[in-house]
Scaffold this motif. Structure first.
Motif, PDB file in Angstrom:
ATOM      1  N   ASN A  28       0.841  -1.186   0.000  1.00  0.00           N
ATOM      2  CA  ASN A  28       0.000   0.000   0.000  1.00  0.00           C
ATOM      3  C   ASN A  28       0.881   1.242   0.000  1.00  0.00           C
ATOM      4  O   ASN A  28       1.616   1.496   0.949  1.00  0.00           O
ATOM      5  CB  ASN A  28      -0.897  -0.014   1.234  1.00  0.00           C
ATOM      6  CG  ASN A  28      -1.959   1.061   1.182  1.00  0.00           C
ATOM      7  OD1 ASN A  28      -1.833   2.036   0.453  1.00  0.00           O
ATOM      8  ND2 ASN A  28      -3.016   0.888   1.965  1.00  0.00           N
ATOM      9  N   LEU A  29       0.755   2.053  -1.075  1.00  0.00           N
ATOM     10  CA  LEU A  29       1.575   3.254  -1.201  1.00  0.00           C
ATOM     11  C   LEU A  29       1.363   4.241  -0.062  1.00  0.00           C
ATOM     12  O   LEU A  29       2.215   5.074   0.203  1.00  0.00           O
ATOM     13  CB  LEU A  29       1.284   3.960  -2.519  1.00  0.00           C
ATOM     14  CG  LEU A  29       1.978   3.448  -3.777  1.00  0.00           C
ATOM     15  CD1 LEU A  29       1.553   4.292  -4.958  1.00  0.00           C
ATOM     16  CD2 LEU A  29       3.480   3.464  -3.596  1.00  0.00           C
ATOM     17  N   GLU A  30       0.222   4.168   0.585  1.00  0.00           N
ATOM     18  CA  GLU A  30      -0.124   5.146   1.609  1.00  0.00           C
ATOM     19  C   GLU A  30       0.930   5.200   2.718  1.00  0.00           C
ATOM     20  O   GLU A  30       1.132   6.243   3.349  1.00  0.00           O
ATOM     21  CB  GLU A  30      -1.495   4.801   2.197  1.00  0.00           C
ATOM     22  CG  GLU A  30      -2.063   5.865   3.109  1.00  0.00           C
ATOM     23  CD  GLU A  30      -3.493   5.551   3.499  1.00  0.00           C
ATOM     24  OE1 GLU A  30      -4.181   6.482   3.973  1.00  0.00           O
ATOM     25  OE2 GLU A  30      -3.913   4.405   3.323  1.00  0.00           O
ATOM     26  N   ASN A  31       1.610   4.110   2.977  1.00  0.00           N
ATOM     27  CA  ASN A  31       2.595   4.052   4.054  1.00  0.00           C
ATOM     28  C   ASN A  31       4.035   4.260   3.598  1.00  0.00           C
ATOM     29  O   ASN A  31       4.955   4.146   4.413  1.00  0.00           O
ATOM     30  CB  ASN A  31       2.505   2.693   4.751  1.00  0.00           C
ATOM     31  CG  ASN A  31       1.156   2.483   5.395  1.00  0.00           C
ATOM     32  OD1 ASN A  31       0.631   3.393   6.028  1.00  0.00           O
ATOM     33  ND2 ASN A  31       0.597   1.294   5.238  1.00  0.00           N
ATOM     34  N   TYR A  32       4.200   4.565   2.331  1.00  0.00           N
ATOM     35  CA  TYR A  32       5.544   4.659   1.778  1.00  0.00           C
ATOM     36  C   TYR A  32       5.779   5.988   1.093  1.00  0.00           C
ATOM     37  O   TYR A  32       4.851   6.641   0.624  1.00  0.00           O
ATOM     38  CB  TYR A  32       5.775   3.520   0.783  1.00  0.00           C
ATOM     39  CG  TYR A  32       5.868   2.167   1.444  1.00  0.00           C
ATOM     40  CD1 TYR A  32       4.714   1.460   1.754  1.00  0.00           C
ATOM     41  CD2 TYR A  32       7.100   1.623   1.784  1.00  0.00           C
ATOM     42  CE1 TYR A  32       4.791   0.241   2.398  1.00  0.00           C
ATOM     43  CE2 TYR A  32       7.186   0.395   2.423  1.00  0.00           C
ATOM     44  CZ  TYR A  32       6.023  -0.281   2.731  1.00  0.00           C
ATOM     45  OH  TYR A  32       6.096  -1.489   3.373  1.00  0.00           O
ATOM     46  N   ALA A  33       7.035   6.366   1.035  1.00  0.00           N
ATOM     47  CA  ALA A  33       7.457   7.478   0.204  1.00  0.00           C
ATOM     48  C   ALA A  33       7.850   6.923  -1.160  1.00  0.00           C
ATOM     49  O   ALA A  33       8.392   5.812  -1.251  1.00  0.00           O
ATOM     50  CB  ALA A  33       8.648   8.194   0.834  1.00  0.00           C
ATOM     51  N   ILE A  34       7.554   7.677  -2.195  1.00  0.00           N
ATOM     52  CA  ILE A  34       7.912   7.285  -3.550  1.00  0.00           C
ATOM     53  C   ILE A  34       8.789   8.369  -4.161  1.00  0.00           C
ATOM     54  O   ILE A  34       8.440   9.556  -4.123  1.00  0.00           O
ATOM     55  CB  ILE A  34       6.675   7.087  -4.434  1.00  0.00           C
ATOM     56  CG1 ILE A  34       5.803   5.961  -3.867  1.00  0.00           C
ATOM     57  CG2 ILE A  34       7.096   6.766  -5.867  1.00  0.00           C
ATOM     58  CD1 ILE A  34       6.445   4.599  -3.879  1.00  0.00           C
TER      59      ILE A  34
END
Length: 126
Positions: A28-34
């Motif tokens: 889940n991208l919500e918990n990560y920096a991109i």
């Protein structure tokens, strides 16, 4: 296994625009920096922009005012909208993920990335 897939690259004329996408799967991208990076043949990979899990953003100086990073949590995708493109922007663009903050973006170390994609090519047409 965490996976990132870039898309949206292509041929562009000077002054043109492109939108790159970085789609995540298995996490889940919500918990990560991109972070978005780019690399030309024979040159080192450089950071272009990064968006944290808090949604705060950072940009490399040469793209400030021209590029916009954003994310769509529902689509689990991060975008890089590029405007006023210049020949110097011709590169392979990659996205990578790190936990919550953009430390991996500043250090540019694979060991601090949980995933990275295979890249998408941006090329200028003459």
């Amino acid at each position: 296994q965490f996976r990132l897939v870039e898309s949206g690259g292509g041929l562009v004329q000077p002054g043109g625009s492109l939108r790159l996408s970085c789609a995540a799967s298995e996490f889940n991208l919500e918990n990560y920096a991109i972070g978005w990076f780019r690399q030309a043949p024979g040159k080192e990979r450089e950071g272009v922009s990064c968006i944290r899990s808090s949604s705060s953003t950072t940009y490399e100086d040469s793209v400030k005012g021209r590029f916009i990073i954003s994310r769509d949590i529902a689509k689990n995708t991060v975008y890089l909208q590029m405007h006023s493109l210049k020949p110097a922007d011709t590169d392979v663009y990659y996205c990578a993920a790190g936990w919550r903050v953009c430390k991996f973006y500043y250090t540019n170390r694979y060991s601090q990335m949980v995933s990275w994609g295979d890249g998408t090519q941006v090329t200028f047409s003459s």
